[in-house]
Scaffold this motif. Structure first.
Motif, PDB file in Angstrom:
ATOM      1  N   GLU A   5      48.245  -5.236  38.152  1.00  0.00           N
ATOM      2  CA  GLU A   5      49.643  -5.373  39.010  1.00  0.00           C
ATOM      3  C   GLU A   5      49.660  -4.128  39.859  1.00  0.00           C
ATOM      4  OE1 GLU A   5      49.754  -6.130  36.048  1.00  0.00           O
ATOM      5  OE2 GLU A   5      51.159  -7.680  35.463  1.00  0.00           O
ATOM      6  N   LEU A   6      49.232  -2.906  39.373  1.00  0.00           N
ATOM      7  CA  LEU A   6      49.313  -1.594  39.930  1.00  0.00           C
ATOM      8  C   LEU A   6      48.383  -1.708  41.340  1.00  0.00           C
ATOM      9  CD1 LEU A   6      49.501   0.767  37.127  1.00  0.00           C
ATOM     10  CD2 LEU A   6      51.244   0.358  38.886  1.00  0.00           C
ATOM     11  N   SER A   7      46.936  -2.402  40.767  1.00  0.00           N
ATOM     12  CA  SER A   7      45.741  -2.381  41.692  1.00  0.00           C
ATOM     13  C   SER A   7      46.311  -3.422  42.865  1.00  0.00           C
ATOM     14  CB  SER A   7      44.594  -2.688  41.295  1.00  0.00           C
ATOM     15  OG  SER A   7      44.646  -4.119  40.769  1.00  0.00           O
ATOM     16  N   ARG A   8      47.148  -4.447  42.592  1.00  0.00           N
ATOM     17  CA  ARG A   8      47.619  -5.060  43.724  1.00  0.00           C
ATOM     18  C   ARG A   8      48.634  -4.596  44.674  1.00  0.00           C
ATOM     19  NH1 ARG A   8      50.128  -9.646  40.896  1.00  0.00           N
ATOM     20  NH2 ARG A   8      48.379  -9.590  39.520  1.00  0.00           N
ATOM     21  N   LEU A   9      49.058  -3.542  43.875  1.00  0.00           N
ATOM     22  CA  LEU A   9      50.301  -2.679  44.817  1.00  0.00           C
ATOM     23  C   LEU A   9      49.578  -1.603  45.582  1.00  0.00           C
ATOM     24  CD1 LEU A   9      53.123  -2.171  42.263  1.00  0.00           C
ATOM     25  CD2 LEU A   9      53.245  -3.442  44.555  1.00  0.00           C
ATOM     26  N   GLY A  10      48.329  -1.532  45.275  1.00  0.00           N
ATOM     27  CA  GLY A  10      47.365  -0.631  46.085  1.00  0.00           C
ATOM     28  C   GLY A  10      47.454   0.968  45.192  1.00  0.00           C
ATOM     29  N   VAL A  11      47.735   0.700  43.912  1.00  0.00           N
ATOM     30  CA  VAL A  11      47.884   2.121  43.312  1.00  0.00           C
ATOM     31  C   VAL A  11      46.386   2.054  42.183  1.00  0.00           C
ATOM     32  CG1 VAL A  11      48.909   3.724  41.510  1.00  0.00           C
ATOM     33  CG2 VAL A  11      50.085   2.169  43.292  1.00  0.00           C
ATOM     34  N   GLY A  12      45.505   2.728  42.450  1.00  0.00           N
ATOM     35  CA  GLY A  12      44.413   2.596  41.589  1.00  0.00           C
ATOM     36  C   GLY A  12      44.572   3.408  40.001  1.00  0.00           C
ATOM     37  N   PRO A  13      43.747   2.947  39.224  1.00  0.00           N
ATOM     38  CA  PRO A  13      44.053   3.970  37.983  1.00  0.00           C
ATOM     39  C   PRO A  13      44.070   5.318  38.308  1.00  0.00           C
ATOM     40  CG  PRO A  13      41.933   2.710  38.025  1.00  0.00           C
ATOM     41  CD  PRO A  13      42.733   2.202  39.260  1.00  0.00           C
ATOM     42  N   MET A  14      43.042   5.698  39.353  1.00  0.00           N
ATOM     43  CA  MET A  14      43.110   7.078  39.379  1.00  0.00           C
ATOM     44  C   MET A  14      44.347   7.965  40.009  1.00  0.00           C
ATOM     45  SD  MET A  14      39.934   8.056  38.439  1.00  0.00           S
ATOM     46  CE  MET A  14      39.917   9.727  39.013  1.00  0.00           C
ATOM     47  N   THR A  15      44.813   7.199  40.923  1.00  0.00           N
ATOM     48  CA  THR A  15      45.963   7.445  41.454  1.00  0.00           C
ATOM     49  C   THR A  15      47.061   7.875  40.315  1.00  0.00           C
ATOM     50  OG1 THR A  15      45.590   6.162  43.019  1.00  0.00           O
ATOM     51  CG2 THR A  15      47.574   7.397  43.463  1.00  0.00           C
ATOM     52  N   VAL A  16      47.442   6.961  39.441  1.00  0.00           N
ATOM     53  CA  VAL A  16      48.021   7.020  38.269  1.00  0.00           C
ATOM     54  C   VAL A  16      47.728   8.164  37.808  1.00  0.00           C
ATOM     55  CG1 VAL A  16      48.795   6.062  36.021  1.00  0.00           C
ATOM     56  CG2 VAL A  16      48.473   4.445  38.212  1.00  0.00           C
ATOM     57  N   PHE A  17      46.650   8.375  37.513  1.00  0.00           N
ATOM     58  CA  PHE A  17      46.164   9.412  36.572  1.00  0.00           C
ATOM     59  C   PHE A  17      46.412  10.906  37.255  1.00  0.00           C
ATOM     60  CE2 PHE A  17      42.212  11.964  35.154  1.00  0.00           C
ATOM     61  CZ  PHE A  17      42.490  11.805  33.887  1.00  0.00           C
ATOM     62  N   TYR A  18      46.212  10.897  38.651  1.00  0.00           N
ATOM     63  CA  TYR A  18      46.856  12.358  39.368  1.00  0.00           C
ATOM     64  C   TYR A  18      48.153  12.354  39.319  1.00  0.00           C
ATOM     65  CZ  TYR A  18      43.093  11.093  42.396  1.00  0.00           C
ATOM     66  OH  TYR A  18      41.790  10.350  42.960  1.00  0.00           O
ATOM     67  N   VAL A  19      48.840  11.335  39.508  1.00  0.00           N
ATOM     68  CA  VAL A  19      50.562  11.544  39.428  1.00  0.00           C
ATOM     69  C   VAL A  19      50.968  12.064  38.159  1.00  0.00           C
ATOM     70  CG1 VAL A  19      52.604  10.223  39.816  1.00  0.00           C
ATOM     71  CG2 VAL A  19      50.577  10.043  41.472  1.00  0.00           C
ATOM     72  N   VAL A  20      50.470  11.194  37.218  1.00  0.00           N
ATOM     73  CA  VAL A  20      50.757  11.600  35.760  1.00  0.00           C
ATOM     74  C   VAL A  20      50.490  12.886  35.388  1.00  0.00           C
ATOM     75  CG1 VAL A  20      50.790  11.219  33.408  1.00  0.00           C
ATOM     76  CG2 VAL A  20      51.018   9.355  35.047  1.00  0.00           C
ATOM     77  N   ILE A  21      49.355  13.674  35.810  1.00  0.00           N
ATOM     78  CA  ILE A  21      49.095  14.829  35.321  1.00  0.00           C
ATOM     79  C   ILE A  21      49.787  15.982  36.239  1.00  0.00           C
ATOM     80  CG2 ILE A  21      47.277  16.686  35.498  1.00  0.00           C
ATOM     81  CD1 ILE A  21      45.249  14.798  35.041  1.00  0.00           C
TER      82      ILE A  21
END
Lengths: 357, 328
Positions: free
Chosen positions: A203-219
């Protein structure tokens, strides 16, 4: 604007004072920082090392290194060797590159042809060149560190500046929240969060949010606390000063006072804490990748390399080059960042030494 | 003092509630539920599993049941339609629910088995960090700029910069395989504690060493130290009576974060050294989608860290009477 009245100082005296004051130049935080870096040999060496690491990671596709991804399945890792010809490479050995990297790769083909370095640091169990993996891994590690630091910068500075600007009860509440957050072991929440978000990958990658982006934001959202505290302290000290009162009297808006007058004045301290946040974020990335929750293969990062190196340690035969090189690369970079950050903190942060936050 | 305690408790309750609520809804929002996998279960089996873990209840009821303190299932209070055998339950009464993956165990049982191990490891690491960090810090403050000082500071910077798994790898290679002095993995005897304890405590020892050194230098520059020397007190008394206490203040306030960091660091260290502590269970649970277990550990560690920080603040006032708790 020079006054016409000489304030009763006598002839020439005002002239002298005026000239003297014209020669006094304020130093921007950047200049101050640069001066301190230049003055210390250790800090210059660190800066040089970091520049080297940064450049090699930025221009990694340009270097005549073997591919960090293409597998050559072998029975065991090969030790480092200085000479000998590496095999020819082709663009098919690389995948998932962005357009810029593809251009760099094409440029490399022109510059070096088919030549590539022999395995100066040995190869890993899947036949991949260690040096190439370290250089390409630094890209992920550095990118994560910078992006996450940027996130923490945005949140921390705006939060801290707002708290400091309003002062009083607002400040009290906002900082109490920070205090509370300080005493939560965030890493557990982050790991929990990442494991839950992993379920939503598609779902996230469909929104254009890759797993790496999640990673940066969370950190990034975890590391803003110190920044918020430091900026708030500075703003609190600055907000009663004359130039802020003048801006307020002229009717400047909250956003303008904050953005134009207050935040630039906190920059010297922000720079210091940035140089200290970057290594801790890098460490955190390594930590998460090590646990298998961060960067996933085929991407490579220093944390992943360290994890592989720990797996490579065994009592029968340890391939030392799998252990030593990643540790050395990560250790020296982190050491350099820490030395630089500490040096700058001693030089630039007026409050340091009293409170050890 | 009473106000401080009250306020702290209130904030703690609020924090814990927020942590529980956020993680509960995150966990339940995961699509498919914890039992979906590639191998699809028979619908009846799935329905049974869901009934056992109350996943068939409405969300608000699941939440209240998890939070407690009332037990809402069939053994709950009679006025809620239960049999009245087991009135209380949920996190507020200390029950963290059943584990999703280890189906015969509750989270409490898993924690009860593993927490003593993690605490033993953590205390060894913290003790080591304080002893070594403190003594090296004092040593290097005695002759600032000297050769010993420079060497120790280099070590300290390296210790802060290097990740603990790199240190662990080096220790395993050196003491485990080269010198063959210590066991490299497992759990059981004190010798199993040495290497992981050192690796876990190393970054904190380094930081404590730096803090102690700065604190000592600051304390040694104070007027009362000069007076103490002027009246002819022997140096060891000057150090132990007049400087150490002031110098150790920053160290004490660092103990809270250090303990938190050691608990966190043990996630990695327990994995490397194959120690069956809470940390490795937590990582496994995060990887296995065992949400109740990872939530339970998160709640437990939040409580632990909060409690530790609280103790540190109390200790602080004992060491430095000038600090009043109301302001903290």
């Amino acid at each position: 604007m020079r006054p016409s009245w000489d304030f009763g100082l006598g002839p020439g005296r005002l002239e002298a004072l005026w000239n003297e004051s014209a020669e006094v130049r304020g130093e921007s935080p950047g200049q101050l920082a640069w001066k301190h870096v230049k003055a210390s040999r250790a800090m210059r060496a660190c800066l040089l090392l970091l520049a080297l690491v940064g450049l090699t990671s930025l221009f990694a596709p340009l270097l005549p290194l073997p591919s960090p991804m293409a597998l050559a399945l072998e029975t065991e890792p090969r030790p480092p060797r200085l000479f000998g010809s590496g095999q020819a490479w082709s663009a098919a050995d690389y995948w998932e590159l962005n357009p810029l990297d593809e251009k760099l790769l094409a440029l490399r083909a022109k510059l070096f042809g088919e030549w590539q370095t022999p395995a100066w640091m040995g190869t890993d169990a899947k036949g991949r060149d260690m040096l190439a993996r370290i250089v390409w891994g630094s890209r992920t590690s550095i990118l994560v560190a910078l992006a996450a630091t940027l996130c923490s910068l945005l949140v921390g500075v705006s939060y801290g500046a707002t708290a400091g600007y309003f002062g009083g009860r607002v400040d009290n509440w906002m900082m109490r929240v920070v205090d509370v957050l300080y005493s939560i072991p965030f890493i557990f929440l982050v790991i929990f969060l990442i494991s839950v978000l992993n379920e939503y990958r598609s779902e996230l990658s469909r929104l254009g949010v890759g797993p790496m982006t999640v990673f940066y934001v969370v950190i990034g959202l975890v590391y803003w606390l110190t920044m918020a505290r430091v900026v708030r302290g500075q703003v609190l000290a600055l907000r009663e000063s004359e130039f802020i009162q003048a801006a307020r009297a002229q009717g400047a808006s909250f956003a303008r006072i904050l953005g134009v007058h207050l935040i630039p004045n906190t920059l010297s301290v922000v720079i210091v804490y940035l140089t200290l946040t970057v290594p801790s974020v890098m460490l955190f990335e390594a930590f998460l990748s090590f646990l298998g929750l961060g960067v996933a293969p085929p991407k490579v990062s220093w944390g992943l390399l360290a994890a592989e190196s720990i797996e490579a340690i065994n009592p029968i035969h340890t391939f030392w080059w799998l252990v030593v090189w990643p540790a050395a690369a990560m250790g020296s970079t982190l050491l350099a960042l820490n030395v630089l950050g500490d040096g700058l903190r001693d030089a630039l942060d007026p409050r340091h030494g009293k409170s050890n936050r | 003092m009473r106000r401080f305690l009250l306020r702290r408790t209130l904030w703690f309750a609020l924090t814990l509630w927020a942590v529980i609520t956020v993680s509960f809804f995150l966990m339940r929002s995961v699509r498919g539920g914890p039992f979906s996998s590639e191998r699809s279960l028979h619908p009846a089996v799935e329905a049974n599993l869901e009934a056992r873990y109350h996943l068939d209840w409405p969300l608000w009821k699941q939440y209240l049941h998890y939070l407690g303190p009332l037990n809402l299932d069939e053994q709950g209070a009679t006025w809620l339609g239960g049999s009245g055998e087991d009135l209380w339950g949920g996190v507020l009464t200390g029950e963290l629910g059943p584990s999703f993956k280890y189906r015969d165990f509750t989270v409490n049982e898993i924690i009860a088995q593993s927490l003593p191990i993690s605490l033993a490891l953590g205390s060894v690491a913290l003790l080591w960090a304080v002893l070594v960090g403190g003594s090296t810090g004092i040593l290097s403050s005695l002759r600032p700029g000297g050769r010993l000082d420079l060497g120790l500071r280099l070590f300290a910077t390296a210790g802060v910069a290097l990740p603990n798994f790199v240190i662990a790898g080096a220790l395993i290679l050196l003491f485990g395989f080269q010198l063959e002095l210590l066991p490299v993995a497992g759990w059981g005897s004190f010798s199993h504690l040495v290497l992981p304890g050192i690796a876990l405590g190393a970054p904190f020892a380094a930081y404590i060493s730096r803090l102690t050194r700065t604190g000592m230098l600051e304390a040694l520059a104070q007027d009362h130290v000069r007076t103490a020397r002027a009246k002819g007190l022997p140096e060891h008394l000057v150090l132990s009576r007049h400087t150490l206490r002031g110098a150790l203040l920053p160290v004490v306030s660092y103990l809270g974060p250090a303990a938190a960091g050691i608990l966190t660091g043990s996630l990695v260290i327990e994995r490397i050294f194959a120690i069956p502590g809470t940390g490795s269970h937590f990582v496994n649970s995060a990887l296995n989608r065992d949400y109740t277990l990872s939530m339970g550990v998160t709640i437990l560690y939040t409580t632990l860290v909060y409690g530790l920080n609280f103790l540190v603040d109390l200790t602080y006032t004992l060491l430095d009477p000038r600090i009043r708790l109301e302001e903290a």
